[in-house]
Design an enzyme around this catalytic site. Sequence first.
Site, short mmCIF file in Angstrom:
data_model
loop_
_atom_site.label_atom_id
_atom_site.label_comp_id
_atom_site.label_asym_id
_atom_site.label_seq_id
_atom_site.Cartn_x
_atom_site.Cartn_y
_atom_site.Cartn_z
N HIS A 198 10.09 -54.52 -4.22
CA HIS A 198 10.21 -54.43 -2.79
C HIS A 198 9.10 -55.28 -2.15
O HIS A 198 8.13 -55.66 -2.81
CB HIS A 198 10.12 -52.99 -2.32
N GLU A 227 6.65 -54.73 -0.10
CA GLU A 227 5.29 -54.21 -0.11
C GLU A 227 4.61 -54.44 -1.46
O GLU A 227 3.45 -54.87 -1.53
CB GLU A 227 5.30 -52.71 0.20
N CYS A 256 7.43 -47.34 -2.69
CA CYS A 256 6.44 -48.28 -2.16
C CYS A 256 5.23 -47.54 -1.60
O CYS A 256 4.12 -48.08 -1.58
CB CYS A 256 7.07 -49.13 -1.07
N SER A 315 50.92 -74.14 8.18
CA SER A 315 49.59 -73.99 8.77
C SER A 315 48.53 -74.88 8.12
O SER A 315 47.37 -74.83 8.54
CB SER A 315 49.14 -72.52 8.66
N ARG A 342 31.56 -67.86 2.24
CA ARG A 342 32.01 -66.72 1.44
C ARG A 342 30.93 -66.16 0.52
O ARG A 342 30.88 -64.96 0.27
CB ARG A 342 33.24 -67.11 0.63
N THR A 356 48.96 -63.63 4.75
CA THR A 356 48.14 -64.78 4.37
C THR A 356 48.14 -64.95 2.85
O THR A 356 48.27 -66.07 2.33
CB THR A 356 46.69 -64.60 4.88
N SER A 371 44.67 -55.90 14.51
CA SER A 371 44.48 -54.49 14.14
C SER A 371 43.00 -54.14 14.06
O SER A 371 42.58 -53.07 14.50
CB SER A 371 45.15 -54.21 12.79
#
Length: 366
Positions: A52, A54, A86, A170, A186, A198, A304
């Site tokens: 982490h 710290e 930490c 498209s 992505r 799609t 939606s």
Amino acid sequence: MKRKHEYYMKQAIELAEKARDKTYPNPMVGAVIVNNGRVIGRGYHKKAGKDHAEVAAIKASGNKCQGADMYVTLEPCDHYGKTPPCTKAIIESGIKKVYIAMKDPNLLNNGKGLKKLKKNGVKIVSGICKKEAETLNAKYIKFIEKKIPYITLKLGQSLDGKIAARNGSSKWITSKESRMYARKMRKNFDAVCVGANTAINDNPFLLDEKRKGFKTRRIILDSKLRLSLKSNLIKTAGLSPIIIGTTDIASERKVKSLNSIDNVEVIVIKNKKEQVDLNSFFKKLAKKNFVNILVEGGGELAGSLIDQGLVDEFFFFIAPKVIGGKYSSIKGKGVLDISKILNLKDIDIKRSGDDFIVRGLLCSQA
């Protein structure tokens, strides 16, 4: 004096930014250690399982923190996870004062870190650059507080908001540069998601620009499970896992067939008007530690998501072309009255080839 504290905290925020979208499901955190007006250690959390911020800063100081001040963008943790607390490292280091930008919203911690430090004689000052710290970890905060992923909606469209010609074709509305930019996006998400239309009509791969395996998982929302087992998505499951959200009206036989394929998981949700209940589905994904999801349309799914208040951020890739017709990039019910129009904030506009990319965060309704 306040300006001095903000100076060091902003350094910590800049450090945290180095790991943007690499730490999930953990937050981005940066830390700076100062002794006698001199920075002696800097650190940031690079990815889940690593030190982490710290601890990284303490190590960078050469463990010479006796009597020092620490500036950290988020309340230090006081629990064991993949790494020790930490708070333990801070107390043992001899740091005497900790400046914190914001309290950790995670109930595993949420004040416990501050309490432990105070109990052990470490002075605490909270709220330095709090707004900047909240912006830094907006995705993590939503995930923790609402138990649902942060949703970014990406739309590629013509100037008049269309995504296909009258016959359904498209490819391609936006420029090559925009398509490359979108593919590179992505890799910064836990998953990329599309609707069934799609997935079936475009038969995409939803991989990066080199179509190699990468950590971003792929999600298809397919209420009736129409996706072919021979689709590009299923055929490339070995490169990146596939999750299919479907409903209880889908064929049980098809569910079993897809679940038998390596790296493919079907999640069955009780149908809501014969559609996947998006709120329930995304909450299930949150339980699997999905923090940050990119949705790439089409129009029905985009509408939606907006109707249900699930979108947090927008990326519009707008080509200077006019198509007309019915294939809008956003369908759904739409707002009932113009007074309820959705406004975006923190707008950023840039060029991409001949196109414009407009990014914005959704703010409260007018």
